[in-house]
Design a protein around this motif. Structure first.
Motif, PDB file in Angstrom:
ATOM      1  N   VAL A   1       4.228  -9.891   7.276  1.00  0.00           N
ATOM      2  CA  VAL A   1       2.970  -9.314   7.770  1.00  0.00           C
ATOM      3  C   VAL A   1       3.136  -7.808   7.994  1.00  0.00           C
ATOM      4  CG1 VAL A   1       1.366  -9.284   9.750  1.00  0.00           C
ATOM      5  CG2 VAL A   1       2.066 -11.476   8.738  1.00  0.00           C
ATOM      6  N   ASP A   2       4.247  -7.418   8.626  1.00  0.00           N
ATOM      7  CA  ASP A   2       4.498  -5.987   8.892  1.00  0.00           C
ATOM      8  C   ASP A   2       4.605  -5.202   7.583  1.00  0.00           C
ATOM      9  OD1 ASP A   2       4.561  -6.593  11.569  1.00  0.00           O
ATOM     10  OD2 ASP A   2       6.756  -6.570  11.725  1.00  0.00           O
ATOM     11  N   TRP A   3       5.261  -5.795   6.615  1.00  0.00           N
ATOM     12  CA  TRP A   3       5.423  -5.122   5.326  1.00  0.00           C
ATOM     13  C   TRP A   3       4.054  -4.804   4.701  1.00  0.00           C
ATOM     14  CZ3 TRP A   3       3.774  -6.297   0.454  1.00  0.00           C
ATOM     15  CH2 TRP A   3       4.311  -5.512  -0.579  1.00  0.00           C
ATOM     16  N   HIS A   4       3.119  -5.732   4.787  1.00  0.00           N
ATOM     17  CA  HIS A   4       1.771  -5.483   4.255  1.00  0.00           C
ATOM     18  C   HIS A   4       1.095  -4.336   5.005  1.00  0.00           C
ATOM     19  CE1 HIS A   4       2.432  -9.427   2.430  1.00  0.00           C
ATOM     20  NE2 HIS A   4       1.459  -9.134   1.588  1.00  0.00           N
ATOM     21  N   ALA A   5       1.266  -4.308   6.327  1.00  0.00           N
ATOM     22  CA  ALA A   5       0.651  -3.229   7.115  1.00  0.00           C
ATOM     23  C   ALA A   5       1.212  -1.881   6.652  1.00  0.00           C
ATOM     24  CB  ALA A   5       0.913  -3.448   8.597  1.00  0.00           C
ATOM     25  N   ASP A   6       2.525  -1.823   6.435  1.00  0.00           N
ATOM     26  CA  ASP A   6       3.147  -0.570   5.989  1.00  0.00           C
ATOM     27  C   ASP A   6       2.634  -0.142   4.624  1.00  0.00           C
ATOM     28  OD1 ASP A   6       4.601  -0.601   8.289  1.00  0.00           O
ATOM     29  OD2 ASP A   6       6.447  -1.371   7.363  1.00  0.00           O
ATOM     30  N   ASN A   7       2.189  -1.106   3.826  1.00  0.00           N
ATOM     31  CA  ASN A   7       1.721  -0.807   2.472  1.00  0.00           C
ATOM     32  C   ASN A   7       0.195  -0.839   2.337  1.00  0.00           C
ATOM     33  OD1 ASN A   7       4.150  -0.533   0.457  1.00  0.00           O
ATOM     34  ND2 ASN A   7       4.722  -2.030   2.011  1.00  0.00           N
ATOM     35  N   ASN A   8      -0.484  -0.823   3.469  1.00  0.00           N
ATOM     36  CA  ASN A   8      -1.955  -0.772   3.486  1.00  0.00           C
ATOM     37  C   ASN A   8      -2.602  -1.933   2.745  1.00  0.00           C
ATOM     38  OD1 ASN A   8      -1.782   1.666   4.865  1.00  0.00           O
ATOM     39  ND2 ASN A   8      -1.814   2.882   2.991  1.00  0.00           N
ATOM     40  N   ILE A   9      -1.998  -3.091   2.798  1.00  0.00           N
ATOM     41  CA  ILE A   9      -2.616  -4.275   2.204  1.00  0.00           C
ATOM     42  C   ILE A   9      -3.036  -5.201   3.351  1.00  0.00           C
ATOM     43  CG2 ILE A   9      -2.285  -6.280   0.685  1.00  0.00           C
ATOM     44  CD1 ILE A   9      -0.067  -4.617  -0.743  1.00  0.00           C
ATOM     45  N   THR A  10      -4.322  -5.468   3.425  1.00  0.00           N
ATOM     46  CA  THR A  10      -4.839  -6.340   4.486  1.00  0.00           C
ATOM     47  C   THR A  10      -4.287  -7.748   4.327  1.00  0.00           C
ATOM     48  OG1 THR A  10      -6.886  -5.067   4.623  1.00  0.00           O
ATOM     49  CG2 THR A  10      -6.982  -7.354   5.405  1.00  0.00           C
ATOM     50  N   VAL A  11      -3.842  -8.344   5.423  1.00  0.00           N
ATOM     51  CA  VAL A  11      -3.418  -9.747   5.389  1.00  0.00           C
ATOM     52  C   VAL A  11      -4.568 -10.621   5.871  1.00  0.00           C
ATOM     53  CG1 VAL A  11      -1.868 -11.502   6.356  1.00  0.00           C
ATOM     54  CG2 VAL A  11      -0.978  -9.233   5.723  1.00  0.00           C
ATOM     55  N   ILE A  12      -4.966 -11.567   5.024  1.00  0.00           N
ATOM     56  CA  ILE A  12      -5.944 -12.579   5.423  1.00  0.00           C
ATOM     57  C   ILE A  12      -5.154 -13.856   5.691  1.00  0.00           C
ATOM     58  CG2 ILE A  12      -8.025 -13.844   4.777  1.00  0.00           C
ATOM     59  CD1 ILE A  12      -8.637 -11.566   2.772  1.00  0.00           C
ATOM     60  N   ALA A  13      -5.215 -14.310   6.956  1.00  0.00           N
ATOM     61  CA  ALA A  13      -4.405 -15.447   7.405  1.00  0.00           C
ATOM     62  C   ALA A  13      -5.160 -16.735   7.164  1.00  0.00           C
ATOM     63  CB  ALA A  13      -4.089 -15.303   8.890  1.00  0.00           C
ATOM     64  N   TYR A  14      -4.666 -17.524   6.187  1.00  0.00           N
ATOM     65  CA  TYR A  14      -5.366 -18.801   5.968  1.00  0.00           C
ATOM     66  C   TYR A  14      -4.728 -19.928   6.762  1.00  0.00           C
ATOM     67  CZ  TYR A  14      -2.549 -20.893   1.969  1.00  0.00           C
ATOM     68  OH  TYR A  14      -1.620 -21.468   1.146  1.00  0.00           O
TER      69      TYR A  14
END
Ligand SMILES: NC(=O)c1ccc[n+]([C@@H]2O[C@H](COP(=O)([O-])OP(=O)(O)OC[C@H]3O[C@@H](n4cnc5c(N)ncnc54)[C@H](OP(=O)(O)O)[C@@H]3O)[C@@H](O)[C@H]2O)c1
Ligand SMILES: *[C@@H]1O[C@H](CO)[C@@H](O)[C@H](O)[C@H]1NC(C)=O
Ligand SMILES: *[C@@H]1O[C@H](CO)[C@@H](O)[C@H](O)[C@H]1NC(C)=O
Ligand SMILES: *[C@@H]1O[C@H](CO)[C@@H](O)[C@H](O)[C@H]1NC(C)=O
Ligand SMILES: *[C@@H]1O[C@H](CO)[C@@H](O)[C@H](O)[C@H]1NC(C)=O
Ligand SMILES: *[C@@H]1O[C@H](CO)[C@@H](O)[C@H](O)[C@H]1NC(C)=O
Ligand SMILES: *[C@@H]1O[C@H](CO)[C@@H](O)[C@H](O)[C@H]1NC(C)=O
Length: 356
Positions: free
Chosen positions: A223-236
């Motif tokens: 999850v943190d890695w996505h934040a660092d790369n500006n990719i929104t995480v959608i939690a299913y």
């Protein structure tokens, strides 16, 4: 007579004369209806709302009604997919002036199914989704799985398409943004390695990654890695094991709504367990998409926006991770999924260095 007519509008006359000799199909130049105006040109700048309504397993009229309840409650985000088999029922609410807000006021995600990964099939799959939903464009179109199936197999039969790579499919999805059929594109259920392959080669890069994450499968590094790369995480499956199709996967894990830790925490916050679990998902920066067909639960879940945790409470929740994945069709499809991630179908353990 003919000449005179041409003489009064000389430039058009030249064009018409040229067209009568060249094998150019006239509609390409003349028919504005073939152009899809960009959603942005209609001042649609909505970014993804942090809670949306999930639609998997919402059947027939229940799907139509769930969307109506959600709009009435104040939801402005739907998580749909061709594979859920209910987009025409969702569309009944979206095309109703009475029950639906104006299109630019809400967010719709849908997903490309595995049997339409061949580049030549991608635009048709989006068009089918748009026509079922009864809307002119999506906000987000996801590659549902990093797995291509051969099209036109008999029902229930799965054959992997070895000739179509995720990058081939991604390139065709980029064209959908260019043709104004969707505002953004993204992926779902990708491993770090698969995501890296897209990121190294994309012209239009993923807006979001939708994957399973909840208190029992936290994947905080990912999850943190996505934040660092500006990719929104959608939690299913944000309510962990409440989806009835997950029953029996980990028999020792009871339903999260009856988990003593969460019951205590919810009591302390004066909210329901579902609200506490969803509020944690929102506070950690993911977008949550709980599914329900019941009006009172749809309303209850939205009110998770009002619950916040202290740093200590967030730390306590982190200790409750069970690293348990409930959705992994790896065996039935005969492919490896979630390589390098917690409880993926592989022998490796996730480490930060696996993530770019
Ligand atoms: N990209 C993917 O591959 C993928 C995979 C899985 C899911 N998703 C998306 O994520 C969405 C949500 O995940 P999910 O459907 O797996 O599971 P979920 O939303 O975590 O849980 C849904 C289940 O919880 C029940 N429920 C909902 N709110 C409740 C509440 N307040 N109190 C008690 N029970 C409640 C629902 O029952 P009722 O409906 O009977 O109320 C339903 O059985 C899906 O609908 C789909 O849109 C995507
Ligand atoms: C997309 O929208 C833009 C702006 O409205 C427009 O100029 C362009 O022609 C559209 N493209 C297509 C393929 O319809
Ligand atoms: C609609 O939802 C209700 C409540 O969960 C359920 O009893 C009913 O079977 C559902 N209808 C369909 C067609 O699945
Ligand atoms: C999809 O719809 C667009 C706009 O209506 C159209 O231009 C395009 O030809 C369609 N593509 C396919 C493959 O059906
Ligand atoms: C993410 O966005 C921020 C702010 O727009 C920017 O400074 C940063 O470079 C971006 N990071 C990546 C990896 O794209
Ligand atoms: C707890 O929540 C309920 C329902 O939302 C509300 O009626 C009640 O006033 C709340 N109690 C406290 C102490 O905040
Ligand atoms: C959050 O709480 C406020 C104040 O009690 C209330 O007005 C609002 O409706 C609540 N929001 C949601 C989404 O329930």
């Amino acid at each position: 007579m003919y000449r005179d007519t041409l003489a009064t509008i000389p430039r058009l006359g030249v064009v018409v004369l040229l067209l009568s000799f060249l094998p150019i199909p006239i509609p390409v130049l003349a028919d504005q209806t073939l152009l899809r105006p960009s959603p942005e040109s209609k001042h649609h700048h909505l970014s993804i709302p942090s809670i949306g309504l999930g639609l998997w397993n919402s059947k027939d009229d229940n799907a139509t009604e769930a969307v109506t309840y959600a709009f009435d409650a104040g939801y402005r985000h739907l998580d749909s997919a061709a594979a859920y088999g209910n987009e025409a029922f969702v569309g009944r609410t979206l095309s109703s002036k009475k029950h639906s807000p104006p299109r630019h006021k809400y967010w719709v995600t849908s997903k490309l199914w595995n049997d339409a990964h061949k580049p030549k099939l991608v635009a048709g799959a989006l068009n089918k989704t748009l026509s079922d939903l009864g809307i002119p464009y999506l906000d987000l179109y996801l590659m549902h799985w990093p797995v291509a199936f051969l099209p036109n197999q008999s029902p229930g039969r799965t054959v992997i398409d070895q000739d179509t790579s995720i990058l081939d499919t991604w390139r065709a999805m980029e064209d959908l943004v260019r043709s104004n059929g969707t505002r953004h594109i993204g992926v779902s259920n990708f491993s770090p390695r698969q995501l890296d392959q897209i990121l190294k080669n994309c012209d239009i890069c993923p807006y979001a990654h939708e994957f399973e994450t909840h208190p029992y499968l936290q994947q905080q590094d990912f999850v943190d890695w996505h934040a660092d790369n500006n990719i929104t995480v959608i939690a299913y499956s944000p309510l962990a094991n409440m989806n009835p199709t997950y029953e029996g996967k980990y028999p020792k894990l009871g339903p999260i709504l009856e988990d003593g830790f969460w019951e205590d925490l919810a009591g302390k916050k004066n909210c329901t367990v579902a609200q506490a679990v969803l509020a944690w998902g929102i506070q950690r920066g993911t977008v949550v998409i709980p599914k329900s067909v019941h009006e009172e639960r749809i309303i209850e879940n939205l009110a998770s926006l009002n619950v916040t945790f202290s740093k200590e409470e967030m730390r306590d929740i982190q200790m409750q991770d069970k690293r348990s994945r409930f959705n992994n069709p790896s065996k039935s499809w005969g492919v490896e999924l979630f390589e390098g991630l917690d409880d993926g179908s592989n022998r490796f353990l996730a480490t930060k260095s696996d993530l770019r």
